[in-house]
Scaffold this motif. Structure first.
Motif: not given
Length: 349
Positions: A27, A61, A68
């Protein structure tokens, strides 16, 4: 930072399976690359029912980055189906698919993007490693699969498939409309557009874990692709039948000539031989013909969902103040021609 879905230029779609160790680094590196490019982007992670804590990592995340989108599937459907799920939920004008193991470095994304954007005649760019960092048997298996695909779907042998690709939105929209229970994305792309090319990219050793692709799994996927996307076996049986019929006619003439010349002393031999040869030929031809009809029936009746979404996390749910894990439970992707027709709320992306 909130993402305006209407202005997203790039969607990075990543199927995830047992990758809790690589996801944070993946990421971070994707974000760095895309921010340097100055592009508006989103990252779509699709967790394919991992046995580790991949979903918990993705929740963290997604909770810290509104760019995301995290999707969890109900069970393990395989890499291709997970990728198709991510593509369906993506909105970018260019979709980039990437594995979760960091063997295709995110830093190579600009290589695909530049190749696609510098040539308006291209629809798909597929990244091929200059030197693969796989085991020897895996490399051999990939080469065999490429040969079989070239033969079965009449693909250019110089064109190779991989999971690292960039596709224009028009291709993605057509791709996700194809309801194939066991999709082979490379093969499907060839059925959509011939404007596909390869570019050379770096390939790095696997940093953690091990590949889920065994020899048996690769052979199984190859056989599935061959039977699903090629009618060669059916046409081969039909050709055998035609050859058998022609051979029976020729051999029948020979036996008739020998019969009248007194060369056959066993009563009924000529009749039995002719019947056996002719029936064998007609049987093979009939198998091929019936198979062609069954293939067409199967193609028109394939409504098996490619995947079922258990839950998802995205910016909209956070803005509404909802609990992320309560959004869009048990949604079934129908993959019909109308992308909005889907059970539950899965069409609301």
């Amino acid at each position: 930072m909130s993402v305006d879905r209407a202005e997203v230029s790039y969607s990075i779609v990543i199927p995830v399976y047992n990758s809790e160790q690589t996801l944070p680094d993946l990421h971070e590196r994707i974000v760095q690359v895309m921010e340097v490019m100055g592009a508006r982007f989103e990252i779509v992670f699709v967790e394919d029912c991992s046995a580790d804590r991949s979903w918990q990592v993705l929740q963290a995340i997604a909770g810290s980055d509104e760019r995301v989108r995290a999707i969890q599937l109900l069970r393990n459907y395989g890499q291709a189906s997970a990728t198709m799920c991510g593509l369906r939920h993506s909105v970018g004008q260019v979709a980039i698919t990437l594995d979760d193991d960091l063997q295709n470095p995110p830093e190579e994304i600009p290589v695909l993007v530049n190749a696609l954007e510098n040539d308006p005649e291209l629809d798909v760019v597929i990244g091929i490693p200059g030197e693969k960092q796989h085991a020897f048997w895996r490399n051999v298996g990939s080469n065999v699969v490429n040969l079989i695909n070239s033969f079965a779907i009449k693909k250019d042998r110089s064109l190779k498939f991989s999971g690292f690709r960039a596709m224009r939105r028009i291709v993605v929209d057509r791709l996700v409309e194809l309801n194939v229970p066991q999709p082979a994305i490379g093969v499907l792309l060839c059925s959509i557009t011939p404007r596909i090319t390869n570019v050379t990219v770096r390939h790095e050793p696997r940093s953690a874990g091990r590949s889920g692709y065994t020899i048996a799994k690769i052979l199984g996927l190859t056989l599935s692709n061959f039977l699903t996307f090629s009618d060669f076996a059916l046409r081969f049986l039909a050709m055998v039948g035609v050859v058998g019929i022609v051979a029976s006619l020729v051999y029948g003439l020979v036996l008739i000539v020998r019969f009248f010349m007194g060369g056959i002393g066993v009563p009924g031999w000529t009749t039995i031989a002719l019947l056996l040869i002719a029936m064998s030929g007609f049987s093979f031809f009939a198998f091929g013909l019936i198979g062609e009809y069954l293939l067409r029936i199967l193609q028109s009746a394939q409504n098996t969902p490619q995947y079922v979404v258990r839950q998802r996390i995205e910016a909209q749910s956070r803005e509404d103040g909802q609990e992320p894990t309560a959004v869009a439970d048990a949604m079934v992707s129908k993959m019909s021609n109308n992308r909005a027709t889907e059970s539950g709320t899965d069409g609301e992306s």
